[in-house]
Design an enzyme around this catalytic site. Structure first.
Site, short mmCIF file in Angstrom:
data_model
loop_
_atom_site.label_atom_id
_atom_site.label_comp_id
_atom_site.label_asym_id
_atom_site.label_seq_id
_atom_site.Cartn_x
_atom_site.Cartn_y
_atom_site.Cartn_z
N GLU A 1 15.72 -19.15 -7.57
CA GLU A 1 15.42 -17.79 -8.06
C GLU A 1 14.81 -17.84 -9.46
O GLU A 1 13.87 -17.09 -9.76
CB GLU A 1 16.71 -16.95 -8.03
CG GLU A 1 16.59 -15.53 -8.54
CD GLU A 1 15.57 -14.67 -7.81
OE1 GLU A 1 15.03 -15.08 -6.77
OE2 GLU A 1 15.30 -13.57 -8.31
N TRP B 1 -3.21 -2.50 -1.45
CA TRP B 1 -2.99 -3.94 -1.61
C TRP B 1 -3.85 -4.56 -0.52
O TRP B 1 -3.55 -4.44 0.67
CB TRP B 1 -1.51 -4.27 -1.41
CG TRP B 1 -1.17 -5.70 -1.67
CD1 TRP B 1 -0.83 -6.26 -2.88
CD2 TRP B 1 -1.10 -6.76 -0.72
NE1 TRP B 1 -0.58 -7.59 -2.73
CE2 TRP B 1 -0.73 -7.94 -1.42
CE3 TRP B 1 -1.33 -6.85 0.66
CZ2 TRP B 1 -0.59 -9.17 -0.79
CZ3 TRP B 1 -1.18 -8.08 1.28
CH2 TRP B 1 -0.80 -9.22 0.56
N CYS C 1 0.85 -1.18 0.00
CA CYS C 1 0.00 0.00 0.00
C CYS C 1 0.90 1.25 0.00
O CYS C 1 1.97 1.25 0.59
CB CYS C 1 -0.94 0.11 1.18
SG CYS C 1 -2.05 -1.27 1.37
N LYS D 1 5.45 -4.68 -4.23
CA LYS D 1 6.92 -4.61 -4.17
C LYS D 1 7.45 -4.77 -2.76
O LYS D 1 8.41 -5.47 -2.51
CB LYS D 1 7.37 -3.27 -4.75
CG LYS D 1 8.87 -3.08 -4.81
CD LYS D 1 9.47 -3.97 -5.86
CE LYS D 1 10.98 -3.87 -5.93
NZ LYS D 1 11.54 -5.03 -6.65
N ASN E 1 -1.70 2.17 6.05
CA ASN E 1 -0.96 0.96 5.67
C ASN E 1 -0.78 0.15 6.94
O ASN E 1 -0.48 0.72 7.99
CB ASN E 1 0.44 1.30 5.16
CG ASN E 1 0.40 1.96 3.81
OD1 ASN E 1 -0.65 2.06 3.19
ND2 ASN E 1 1.55 2.43 3.36
N GLY E 2 -0.87 -1.18 6.83
CA GLY E 2 -0.66 -2.02 8.00
C GLY E 2 -1.94 -2.76 8.34
O GLY E 2 -2.90 -2.80 7.55
N HIS F 1 14.48 -38.15 -5.47
CA HIS F 1 13.74 -38.42 -4.23
C HIS F 1 12.29 -37.96 -4.32
O HIS F 1 11.64 -37.78 -3.30
CB HIS F 1 14.46 -37.76 -3.04
CG HIS F 1 15.85 -38.27 -2.85
ND1 HIS F 1 16.12 -39.55 -2.44
CD2 HIS F 1 17.05 -37.69 -3.06
CE1 HIS F 1 17.43 -39.73 -2.39
NE2 HIS F 1 18.02 -38.60 -2.77
N LYS G 1 11.17 -16.31 -10.27
CA LYS G 1 10.95 -15.26 -11.30
C LYS G 1 9.86 -15.71 -12.26
O LYS G 1 8.97 -14.94 -12.60
CB LYS G 1 12.23 -14.97 -12.10
CG LYS G 1 13.28 -14.15 -11.41
CD LYS G 1 12.97 -12.68 -11.24
CE LYS G 1 12.31 -12.38 -9.94
NZ LYS G 1 13.06 -12.34 -8.75
N GLU H 1 6.34 -15.81 -10.60
CA GLU H 1 5.92 -14.48 -10.16
C GLU H 1 5.32 -13.63 -11.30
O GLU H 1 4.30 -12.98 -11.13
CB GLU H 1 7.19 -13.81 -9.63
CG GLU H 1 7.00 -12.71 -8.68
CD GLU H 1 8.32 -12.20 -8.12
OE1 GLU H 1 9.41 -12.47 -8.67
OE2 GLU H 1 8.23 -11.51 -7.11
N ARG I 1 3.70 -0.43 -4.92
CA ARG I 1 3.45 -0.91 -3.56
C ARG I 1 2.11 -1.60 -3.41
O ARG I 1 1.80 -2.19 -2.37
CB ARG I 1 3.50 0.27 -2.58
CG ARG I 1 4.85 0.90 -2.45
CD ARG I 1 4.81 1.98 -1.41
NE ARG I 1 4.74 1.41 -0.08
CZ ARG I 1 5.75 1.33 0.77
NH1 ARG I 1 6.91 1.80 0.43
NH2 ARG I 1 5.61 0.81 1.96
C1 AGP Z 1 11.15 -10.76 -5.66
O1 AGP Z 1 11.04 -10.89 -7.04
C2 AGP Z 1 9.90 -10.71 -4.94
N1 AGP Z 1 9.04 -9.68 -5.38
C3 AGP Z 1 9.94 -10.92 -3.45
O2 AGP Z 1 10.23 -12.26 -3.24
C4 AGP Z 1 10.93 -10.06 -2.62
O3 AGP Z 1 12.24 -10.44 -2.90
C5 AGP Z 1 10.61 -10.26 -1.13
O4 AGP Z 1 9.32 -9.80 -0.86
C6 AGP Z 1 11.61 -9.58 -0.24
O5 AGP Z 1 11.64 -8.21 -0.45
P1 AGP Z 1 12.79 -7.31 0.15
O6 AGP Z 1 14.06 -7.73 -0.52
O7 AGP Z 1 12.40 -5.91 -0.17
O8 AGP Z 1 12.84 -7.59 1.61
#
Ligand code: AGP
Length: 608
Positions: A481, A74, A2, A603, A100-101, A504, A485, A488, A27
Site C-alpha cells: 500500500e 476518462w 467518467c 476514482k 460511461n462504459g 531473491h 500510494k 499513484e 471520476r
Molecule cells: C487507491 O488509491 C486507488 N485509487 C485504487 O487502487 C483503488 O483502490 C481501486 O481502483 C479499487 O477501488 P474500489 O475500492 O473503489 O473498488
C-alpha cells in the site's frame, strides 16, 4: 470512471450541470462537455479538453435552457481531443448522448451506420449511440433509445436528450451506474449521487437493464421486458460539508486527517463489550452457516485488495479460518473453484469497480454467498452482494484511497473477531482484541501529530526516482500500500515486497540512490526484518523505518526513523500505514503534483 449529470427543471441548466461535473471530476478529468436544450428545436453545446475549470471558462455566463446533460471523461476509445469529448451527437445535431462504459461491438455498428450514410466525427465508441437513436426516432425519444439499445453489446450508463422534446432526458444502465435525483419540481440524473448532492438528497438507483425517462415532474423506470418498475426513493445521508475541503488544501490531506473519526464510525455500535465480540448487523447469514464456514475468499482491486490481504491473514491467524485475498480481475477469468461452505467477500470503496463487480457476479453464479465491504451506500456491489458491512468512511474524493483503506481494515478486524469468538477465541482474548481495536483511533491521532517530522523525511527523499517498501506478515500488505500510494500520486517508481523475498531478486536494485522503507513490528518477525535492514545498509542503500516507539536499536541502524506508538502488534497495520500515506502525500506536494487528481487515474474504475 467518467461522470454523467443531467438536469430537467425550472432553473437554468448550465450552472447546475457545471457544479455537478465539478463534484464528479474525481471520476475522470481529461475533458468535459455539456449539451443543453434551447427550447427552439436546437441544442447548445460546449466541450473542452482539460479539467472542469476549462469548461466553466468556456460556457457563456448567460447560456439559456432548462434541461441538459453533461459529462467528464476518462478516455477509453480515442485520444483526449475536443472531437472525442462528450456529449456526442447524431448527424442532425438534435440528439445528444453522454456515455460511461465501453460499447464492444462499436466497430460493426459504425460500419453498418456508415453504409447508411452516417458521417462520424470522433474516434469514440459512443458516437454510434446518438446515430442509432436517430435511426429509430419517430417523435418518441424513449422508444428510440429502447430500439437503439437492442444493438449495443458492452457496458453503458447513458443519458440522452432530443432538441424537440423539451424537459425530457432518457437514461439507461447496463454495467455503469446511474442514479435519479428527485427534487421539488425538478429531476436530475447522475452517475453517482455527487452529481446532484446540493440539489436533492432523495435518490433512486437504477439496476442493469433498466431505462428511465424523466422530466421536471418526475420519472418512470421500465425494465428489459418494458414492464414498469416502481421503486421508492432512498435518502442520502452525506452532508455537503463532507464533500468540501474545508480548511485543507486538498481532499487527500483532509481524508488522511479524518481517519481517527472515520475509523470511529466504522467501529461505531459494533464493539460488543458484553459478549467480547463484534456486532455486524448486515451479514444476512444464519449462525449455523457462519459456524460452518470452512474458507474465506476475498476479491478486490488496488488499495481494497491490500486491505483484503490484511483481512485474509487475520482470519487465518486469529480466527483460524483458511483465507486468501485475490485480485478481482484475475479471479473472474480463472474459473475459480467455489467450494461448499466457502464464504466470499467483494471489497470496494466505491462499490462500482467493474473488475470486482463482475468477479462477484461470476462467483454468485456458481452458487456462493458473497458479502460486500463497501463505503458508498447504495452502490452496485453493496446492492447486489448477499449482505455485508458498510465501512461508513464518508465520501472519499481524492483519487488515492486513504481513509477508506483503514475503515476496510476495521471491517475485517470486526469480522475476524466475530468469527473467532464463534470458534476458539476465549472471552479474555476477545476482550484484549476489542481493547486493541478500540484504541486504534487515538493511536492514529498520535501518528498524525508527527506530521511535520514525516514531511521533513519526505522532503529529504522526494527527488529519488525509485523506492522499495518492505514488510513481513501483516505489514507486507502495508508495504504494498505504501508503494502504491507513492507511485499513484508522486509518479515515483516504488515496489512493495515481502521483506524476506528481497534476497531473491530485488536486492539487486539496492544502491545509494534507491531508498528502502521498512515496516518493523515488535513481534517475532522484528529480528528478521532487522537482518534485512542490515543487508540493505551493507550495500549502501538508504533505509527509512516505520517502527515502534522506543526501538533504539532500530533507530540506530536506519537513516530515518518514523515511530508509531506501541500497541498489540496485530493492530500495527492501522498505525503504520498512516506515515506512508503522509510520506507519499508530502513527496507529491514537494514535486508539485496534482495530489487529488493524479494523471491517468480516476476514482471509480467502472470499465474492465
Ligand atoms: C487507491 O488509491 C486507488 N485509487 C485504487 O487502487 C483503488 O483502490 C481501486 O481502483 C479499487 O477501488 P474500489 O475500492 O473503489 O473498488
Amino acid at each position: 470512471m467518467c461522470g454523467i449529470v443531467g438536469y430537467a427543471g425550472p432553473r437554468r441548466a448550465s450552472p447546475i450541470l457545471l457544479e455537478g461535473l465539478k463534484r464528479l471530476e474525481y471520476r475522470g478529468y481529461d475533458s468535459a462537455g455539456i449539451a443543453i436544450g434551447r427550447g427552439d428545436g436546437s441544442l447548445s453545446s460546449v466541450r473542452t479538453v482539460g479539467k472542469i475549470q476549462a469548461l466553466k471558462d468556456a460556457v457563456p455566463k448567460d447560456l439559456g435552457g432548462t434541461w441538459g446533460i453533461g459529462h467528464t471523461r476518462w478516455a477509453t476509445h480515442g485520444g483526449v481531443t475536443q472531437a472525442n469529448t462528450h456529449p456526442h451527437f447524431d448527424g442532425s445535431g438534435k440528439i445528444a448522448v453522454v456515455h460511461n462504459g465501453i460499447i464492444e461491438n462499436y466497430r460493426a455498428l459504425r460500419e453498418m451506420l456508415a453504409k447508411e450514410g452516417v458521417v462520424f466525427t470522433s474516434e469514440t465508441d459512443t458516437e454510434v449511440i446518438p446515430n442509432l437513436v436517430a435511426r429509430y426516432y419517430k417523435g418518441d425519444l424513449e422508444a428510440a433509445v429502447k430500439a437503439a439499445l437492442v444493438h449495443l453489446e458492452g457496458t453503458y450508463g447513458i443519458a440522452v436528450i432530443h432538441a424537440d422534446e423539451p424537459g425530457r432526458i432518457v437514461g439507461a444502465r447496463n454495467g455503469s451506474p446511474l442514479v435519479v435525483g428527485v427534487g421539488e419540481g425538478e429531476t436530475l440524473l447522475g452517475s453517482d449521487v455527487m452529481a446532484f448532492i446540493s440539489s436533492t438528497s432523495r435518490v433512486v438507483y437504477l439496476n442493469d437493464g433498466e431505462i428511465v425517462s424523466l422530466d421536471p415532474s418526475g420519472f418512470r423506470i421500465t425494465d428489459r421486458s418494458d414492464s414498469r418498475v416502481d421503486r421508492a426513493a432512498d435518502a442520502v445521508t452525506w452532508e455537503l460539508g463532507a464533500i468540501e475541503k474545508g480548511e485543507y488544501p486538498c481532499f487527500m490531506e483532509k481524508e488522511i486527517f479524518e481517519q481517527p473519526d472515520s475509523i470511529g464510525r466504522a467501529l461505531g455500535g459494533r464493539l460488543d463489550q458484553d459478549n467480547a465480540t463484534a456486532k455486524l448487523g448486515g451479514l444476512n447469514l444464519d449462525r449455523r452457516y457462519q459456524r460452518a464456514v470452512s474458507r474465506v475468499n476475498i476479491i478486490a482491486a488496488g488499495t481494497s485488495w491490500h486491505a483484503s490481504l490484511v483481512g485474509a491473514q487475520l482470519l487465518e491467524s486469529v480466527a483460524r479460518i483458511p483465507a486468501s485475498a485475490d485480485v478481482a480481475s484475475e479471479v473472474r477469468y480463472r474459473n475459480p473453484v467455489v467450494e461448499r461452505d466457502s464464504l466470499w467477500f467483494a471489497v470496494s470503496q466505491s462499490g462500482e469497480t467493474a473488475d470486482t463487480l463482475y468477479a462477484m457476479r461470476e462467483i454468485q453464479r456458481k452458487g456462493a454467498n458473497v458479502l460486500g465491504i463497501c463505503n458508498v451506500v447504495g452502490s452496485t456491489i453493496a446492492r447486489e452482494s448477499d449482505g455485508g458491512v458498510y465501512v461508513h468512511s464518508g465520501p472519499e474524493i481524492a483519487v488515492a484511497s486513504t481513509k477508506a483503506f483503514t475503515s476496510q481494515l476495521a471491517a475485517f478486524y470486526l469480522f475476524t473477531l466475530h468469527m473467532a469468538r464463534m470458534r476458539d477465541m476465549s472471552r479474555a482474548e476477545g476482550e484484549r482484541f476489542l481493547a486493541g481495536l478500540a484504541a486504534v483511533p487515538d493511536m492514529i491521532k498520535t501518528v498524525l501529530g508527527r506530521r511535520d517530522a514525516i514531511q521533513a523525511v519526505a522532503k529529504k527523499y522526494s527527488r529519488r526516482r525509485d523506492f522499495l517498501f518492505l514488510g513481513r506478515g501483516l505489514l507486507y500488505p502495508i508495504a504494498l500500500e505504501g508503494a502504491l500510494k507513492l507511485k499513484e500520486i508522486s509518479y515515483i517508481h516504488a515496489e512493495g515486497y515481502p521483506a524476506g523475498e528481497i534476497k531473491h531478486g530485488p536486492i539487486a536494485l539496492v544502491c545509494p540512490e534507491v531508498p528502502t522503507v521498512f515496516l518493523v513490528s515488535d513481534d517475532g518477525l522484528r529480528e528478521k526484518v532487522i537482518s534485512n535492514i542490515r543487508e540493505v545498509k551493507a550495500r549502501g542503500g538508504p533505509a527509512i523505518a516505520v517502527g515502534v516507539e522506543g526501538d533504539k536499536e532500530l533507530e540506530g541502524i536506519v537513516d530515518d526513523f518514523i515511530p508509531v506508538p506501541k500497541m498489540d502488534s496485530r493492530f500495527y497495520p492501522f498505525t503504520m500505514v498512516v506515515p506512508l500515506q503522509l510520506f507519499a502525500y508530502f513527496c507529491a506536494l514537494d514535486l508539485g503534483r496534482d495530489v487529488d487528481q493524479p494523471r491517468n487515474l480516476a476514482k471509480s474504475v467502472t470499465v474492465e
